[in-house]
Design a protein around this motif. Structure first.
Motif, mmCIF file in Angstrom:
data_model
loop_
_atom_site.group_PDB
_atom_site.id
_atom_site.type_symbol
_atom_site.label_atom_id
_atom_site.label_comp_id
_atom_site.label_asym_id
_atom_site.label_seq_id
_atom_site.Cartn_x
_atom_site.Cartn_y
_atom_site.Cartn_z
ATOM 1 N N GLN A 21 0.799 -1.213 0.000
ATOM 2 C CA GLN A 21 0.000 0.000 0.000
ATOM 3 C C GLN A 21 0.839 1.275 0.000
ATOM 4 O O GLN A 21 0.513 2.236 -0.728
ATOM 5 N N THR A 35 1.866 1.873 -3.464
ATOM 6 C CA THR A 35 0.698 2.251 -4.254
ATOM 7 C C THR A 35 0.360 3.719 -4.060
ATOM 8 O O THR A 35 0.044 4.435 -5.028
ATOM 9 N N ASP A 85 0.269 6.497 -6.958
ATOM 10 C CA ASP A 85 -0.943 7.285 -7.196
ATOM 11 C C ASP A 85 -0.655 8.781 -7.123
ATOM 12 O O ASP A 85 -1.158 9.562 -7.950
ATOM 13 N N TYR A 107 -0.961 0.140 -15.268
ATOM 14 C CA TYR A 107 -1.370 0.440 -13.893
ATOM 15 C C TYR A 107 -2.778 1.031 -13.845
ATOM 16 O O TYR A 107 -3.585 0.659 -12.993
#
Length: 505
Positions: free
Chosen positions: A7, A10, A14, A144
């Motif tokens: 996470q 990620t 992002d 992605y």
């Protein structure tokens, strides 16, 4: 594929993507070449025929290169042609992907700045590294944010410009090496493409955005592009023809007819034999992996897959042959004349021998006929630059294509077929006629196609689980038979050839 990413990573990805997206409003005003009424007309056509807008834009753009080629052929040789290439190359990309055209411009300008301020010996590795990283990031971003999606974005155009700038870095370096007198086998082999002087910015942008190959290639050296713009492959300095100028009618019409035929085959046959789900190919189970399809006899399923894959290839044939015809129309695909004034042919923009590939009798024949200009790029600027390092070639090719697991499952399996093919040509082929259309040649064509269609399936299914299931549905026959032949075929007696008999005598 990205489900296993921690996470925290990620979140970083992002945030990075959101930061890049924040520049969209800054670059949107640059999309000025496509008038609003044209976009509205395409949208209305899309609604009328049931074609998605992105695919329709790409198809229209491919065929729009023909009237553009007719116009540039009327222009005088010189700077105006470079400007025309840049202007309408930019127009076509904006027409297809809108604001994403900026990636092509950023890459071009960044590399030109590097060419201007850095030594050529540095740029020969720095520029290829930069353009490959940019291309790789584009692929990773696409996977992605839109995993298994088939939406058009800038990455396909980025793949073309990657080859061009990668090539130009070596062309500039080769000229410096050759001028210094240092012995360099690779530079000597590519001497005819070397660039003693950096092209001016207009020539450079004309090359990177050249309208007739900006969408789907092929990529060829700057010297060949410049010849088409200044006419030096057809006329001497006084304006006298170097030979009898061949007609461009058939070299233009034939690729156009092929592209139209391939489009029809892709739409009609591909629609009748879909491999992926026709409603939602991204999320739904591929057609060839559904329980209903798997319940059918294997021979039916494999023949269905065989035809479906041929239809998918026609999508690439359409793009490549369309580009070839457009290049030939303004003599960018013409090879010039020899010293006696004989026309050399039309191979500069030829990227595919469809019949040669579809009837290839061995893996080597297939490799020679598929996406030939990419093979030339890998040979000239990767293979011979790395002293024949195949790992560098396969690695560059794989990264250039993207990072879907299916690509790598295919790339790692093809060497098995290659080794088996070489063994068969050594142990079996000498007993039979070497003619392609002899009985053994026909059997070789069918066998080669039979195995390559099995191996290439992951290239369409993309995901690891889908690709594995696709091979499993065919009982892994391609791998099992190939490995069996590699293990035991080497014990077959090696027939004596005429050359070996002469040596014995």
């Amino acid at each position: 594929m990205f489900d296993t990413i921690p996470q925290p990573l990620t979140d970083i990805l992002d945030n990075a993507i959101e930061w890049v997206y924040s520049f969209q409003k800054t670059f949107e005003p640059t999309v000025v070449l496509v008038p609003g009424f044209l976009r509205d007309a395409v949208q209305q056509l899309s609604d009328a025929i049931g074609f998605d807008v992105a695919t329709l834009n790409m198809t229209l753009a491919l065929f729009l290169t023909y009237p553009l080629a007719g116009v540039i052929n009327l222009l005088p040789f010189g700077p105006i042609r470079h400007f025309f290439n840049f202007l309408f190359g930019a127009f076509l990309i904006q027409f297809v992907v809108g604001v994403q055209w900026i990636h092509q411009l950023i890459t071009s300008l960044a590399v030109y700045l590097m060419f201007m301020i850095l030594p050529r010996k540095v740029n020969r590795w720095l520029v290829p590294t930069f353009v490959m990283i940019y291309c790789v990031l584009g692929h990773l971003h696409r996977q992605y944010v839109n995993y298994l999606g088939w939406d058009l974005d800038f990455t396909s155009f980025q793949m073309v410009i990657t080859q061009k700038l990668y090539t130009m870095a070596y062309n500039l370096y080769d000229a410096e090496v050759l001028a210094s007198g240092v012995e360099n086998r690779a530079a000597k082999k590519c001497e005819q493409y070397s660039l003693p002087k950096l092209p001016n910015i207009l020539e450079y942008l004309g090359y990177t955005f050249a309208f007739s190959c900006v969408l789907s290639g092929p990529s060829f050296e700057f010297t060949l592009y410049k010849q088409a713009c200044d006419g030096t492959h057809m006329y001497d300095k006084s304006g006298k023809p170097l030979g009898k100028l061949p007609s461009r009618f058939w070299p233009t019409l034939f690729p156009l007819l092929k592209s139209l035929g391939c489009m029809a085959f892709f739409v009609v046959v591909g629609g009748a034999f879909p491999l992926l789900d026709t409603v939602d190919p991204q999320k739904n189970i591929p057609t060839i992996l559904t329980d209903e399809f798997l319940a059918k006899p294997w021979i039916y399923r494999y023949c269905y897959q065989w035809v479906g894959l041929m239809a998918i290839r026609c999508k690439y044939y359409l793009a490549w042959t369309s580009s070839e015809g457009a290049n030939n129309l303004w003599y960018a695909g013409f090879d010039g004349f020899d010293e006696k004034g004989n026309a050399l042919g039309w191979t500069t923009a030829n990227n595919m021998n469809i019949l040669g590939f579809e009837t290839g009798e061995n893996i080597q024949a297939l490799s020679k006929e598929w996406n030939t200009k990419t093979s030339v790029w890998l040979t000239r600027y990767v293979y011979i630059r790395s002293n024949g390092n195949l790992l560098a070639v396969y690695g560059t090719s794989a990264f250039w294509h993207g990072f879907y697991p299916g690509y790598y499952m295919f790339f790692m399996s093809v060497p098995l077929l290659t080794f088996a093919d070489r063994l068969a040509r050594k142990k079996i082929s000498p007993y039979f006629s070497s003619k392609k259309w002899a009985p053994f040649g026909i059997i070789s064509i069918i066998t080669t196609s039979f195995f390559i269609e099995y191996m290439v399936l992951p290239f369409v299914l993309l995901a690891r689980d889908r690709s594995f299931a696709g091979w499993k549905s065919n009982y892994f026959f391609g791998h099992i038979i190939t490995l069996f032949f590699l293990a035991f075929g080497r014990f077959l007696p090696t027939p004596k050839t005429k050359d070996s008999e002469k040596k014995t005598k």
